[in-house]
Design a protein around this motif. Structure first.
Motif, PDB file in Angstrom:
ATOM      1  N   VAL A  56       3.797  10.557   9.865  1.00  0.00           N
ATOM      2  CA  VAL A  56       2.561  10.432  10.656  1.00  0.00           C
ATOM      3  C   VAL A  56       1.394  10.060   9.744  1.00  0.00           C
ATOM      4  O   VAL A  56       0.586   9.191  10.082  1.00  0.00           O
ATOM      5  N   LEU A  57       1.304  10.689   8.578  1.00  0.00           N
ATOM      6  CA  LEU A  57       0.252  10.367   7.621  1.00  0.00           C
ATOM      7  C   LEU A  57       0.340   8.905   7.179  1.00  0.00           C
ATOM      8  O   LEU A  57      -0.676   8.211   7.099  1.00  0.00           O
ATOM      9  N   ARG A  58       1.539   8.413   6.942  1.00  0.00           N
ATOM     10  CA  ARG A  58       1.722   7.002   6.566  1.00  0.00           C
ATOM     11  C   ARG A  58       1.244   6.067   7.676  1.00  0.00           C
ATOM     12  O   ARG A  58       0.591   5.058   7.411  1.00  0.00           O
ATOM     13  N   LEU A  59       1.585   6.395   8.895  1.00  0.00           N
ATOM     14  CA  LEU A  59       1.158   5.571  10.017  1.00  0.00           C
ATOM     15  C   LEU A  59      -0.361   5.562  10.140  1.00  0.00           C
ATOM     16  O   LEU A  59      -0.976   4.506  10.350  1.00  0.00           O
ATOM     17  N   LEU A  60      -0.985   6.728   9.988  1.00  0.00           N
ATOM     18  CA  LEU A  60      -2.451   6.799  10.036  1.00  0.00           C
ATOM     19  C   LEU A  60      -3.092   5.989   8.909  1.00  0.00           C
ATOM     20  O   LEU A  60      -4.071   5.272   9.133  1.00  0.00           O
ATOM     21  N   LEU A  61      -2.551   6.083   7.701  1.00  0.00           N
ATOM     22  CA  LEU A  61      -3.088   5.305   6.584  1.00  0.00           C
ATOM     23  C   LEU A  61      -2.945   3.804   6.831  1.00  0.00           C
ATOM     24  O   LEU A  61      -3.850   3.026   6.518  1.00  0.00           O
ATOM     25  N   LEU A  62      -1.821   3.397   7.383  1.00  0.00           N
ATOM     26  CA  LEU A  62      -1.644   1.984   7.710  1.00  0.00           C
ATOM     27  C   LEU A  62      -2.665   1.516   8.733  1.00  0.00           C
ATOM     28  O   LEU A  62      -3.234   0.427   8.615  1.00  0.00           O
ATOM     29  N   MET A  63      -2.925   2.339   9.735  1.00  0.00           N
ATOM     30  CA  MET A  63      -3.891   1.958  10.773  1.00  0.00           C
ATOM     31  C   MET A  63      -5.308   1.933  10.204  1.00  0.00           C
ATOM     32  O   MET A  63      -6.077   1.022  10.504  1.00  0.00           O
ATOM     33  N   LEU A  64      -5.661   2.914   9.372  1.00  0.00           N
ATOM     34  CA  LEU A  64      -7.010   2.972   8.804  1.00  0.00           C
ATOM     35  C   LEU A  64      -7.278   1.828   7.830  1.00  0.00           C
ATOM     36  O   LEU A  64      -8.413   1.366   7.716  1.00  0.00           O
ATOM     37  N   THR A  65      -6.257   1.385   7.117  1.00  0.00           N
ATOM     38  CA  THR A  65      -6.438   0.300   6.147  1.00  0.00           C
ATOM     39  C   THR A  65      -6.016  -1.055   6.701  1.00  0.00           C
ATOM     40  O   THR A  65      -5.873  -2.018   5.952  1.00  0.00           O
ATOM     41  N   LEU A  66      -5.818  -1.125   8.009  1.00  0.00           N
ATOM     42  CA  LEU A  66      -5.420  -2.364   8.680  1.00  0.00           C
ATOM     43  C   LEU A  66      -4.141  -2.959   8.098  1.00  0.00           C
ATOM     44  O   LEU A  66      -4.000  -4.178   7.947  1.00  0.00           O
ATOM     45  N   GLY A  67      -3.220  -2.104   7.745  1.00  0.00           N
ATOM     46  CA  GLY A  67      -1.921  -2.550   7.247  1.00  0.00           C
ATOM     47  C   GLY A  67      -1.881  -2.883   5.770  1.00  0.00           C
ATOM     48  O   GLY A  67      -0.853  -3.318   5.270  1.00  0.00           O
ATOM     49  N   LEU A  68      -2.992  -2.682   5.072  1.00  0.00           N
ATOM     50  CA  LEU A  68      -3.021  -3.062   3.659  1.00  0.00           C
ATOM     51  C   LEU A  68      -2.307  -2.072   2.749  1.00  0.00           C
ATOM     52  O   LEU A  68      -1.654  -2.466   1.791  1.00  0.00           O
ATOM     53  N   TRP A  69      -2.430  -0.756   2.994  1.00  0.00           N
ATOM     54  CA  TRP A  69      -1.868   0.218   2.065  1.00  0.00           C
ATOM     55  C   TRP A  69      -1.402   1.472   2.785  1.00  0.00           C
ATOM     56  O   TRP A  69      -1.999   1.910   3.763  1.00  0.00           O
ATOM     57  N   THR A  70      -0.343   2.041   2.288  1.00  0.00           N
ATOM     58  CA  THR A  70       0.128   3.347   2.718  1.00  0.00           C
ATOM     59  C   THR A  70       1.011   3.931   1.627  1.00  0.00           C
ATOM     60  O   THR A  70       1.337   3.245   0.655  1.00  0.00           O
ATOM     61  N   LEU A  71       1.374   5.177   1.775  1.00  0.00           N
ATOM     62  CA  LEU A  71       2.309   5.802   0.848  1.00  0.00           C
ATOM     63  C   LEU A  71       3.707   5.279   1.139  1.00  0.00           C
ATOM     64  O   LEU A  71       4.046   5.018   2.289  1.00  0.00           O
ATOM     65  N   SER A  72       4.498   5.157   0.131  1.00  0.00           N
ATOM     66  CA  SER A  72       5.861   4.693   0.318  1.00  0.00           C
ATOM     67  C   SER A  72       6.821   5.731  -0.241  1.00  0.00           C
ATOM     68  O   SER A  72       6.446   6.545  -1.087  1.00  0.00           O
TER      69      SER A  72
END
Length: 83
Positions: A56-72
């Motif tokens: 869920v945190l990864r999905l939120l980070l992807l949405m907040l950064t417009l798909g630019l960055w998330t944890l992997s």
């Protein structure tokens, strides 16, 4: 012979930045070389097992950064050296 162990986590960048500029080989190689320089020997790796909250945190980070960055997902590396 007694040995002591150490666990190191190596994470990678996700999203478009991780896809374009990420180097998993470079991060893994650097982590192992750094530990070897301190006298630790690589024993094994364990793939990281994220839970639902991490997804869920990864999905939120992807949405907040417009798909630019998330944890992997990364790896846990186990090292050992003589005591």
């Amino acid at each position: 012979m007694n040995r002591i162990n150490k666990v190191t986590r190596v994470n990678f960048a996700g999203g478009l930045i991780g896809l374009i500029a990420g180097s998993s080989k470079g991060k893994i190689q650097k982590a192992i070389m750094d530990e070897n320089a301190e006298g630790w020997n690589f024993v094994e790796y364990i793939p990281d097992q994220p839970n639902l909250i991490i997804y869920v945190l990864r999905l939120l980070l992807l949405m907040l950064t417009l798909g630019l960055w998330t944890l992997s997902t990364g790896y846990l590396f186990v090292f050992e050296k003589p005591r």
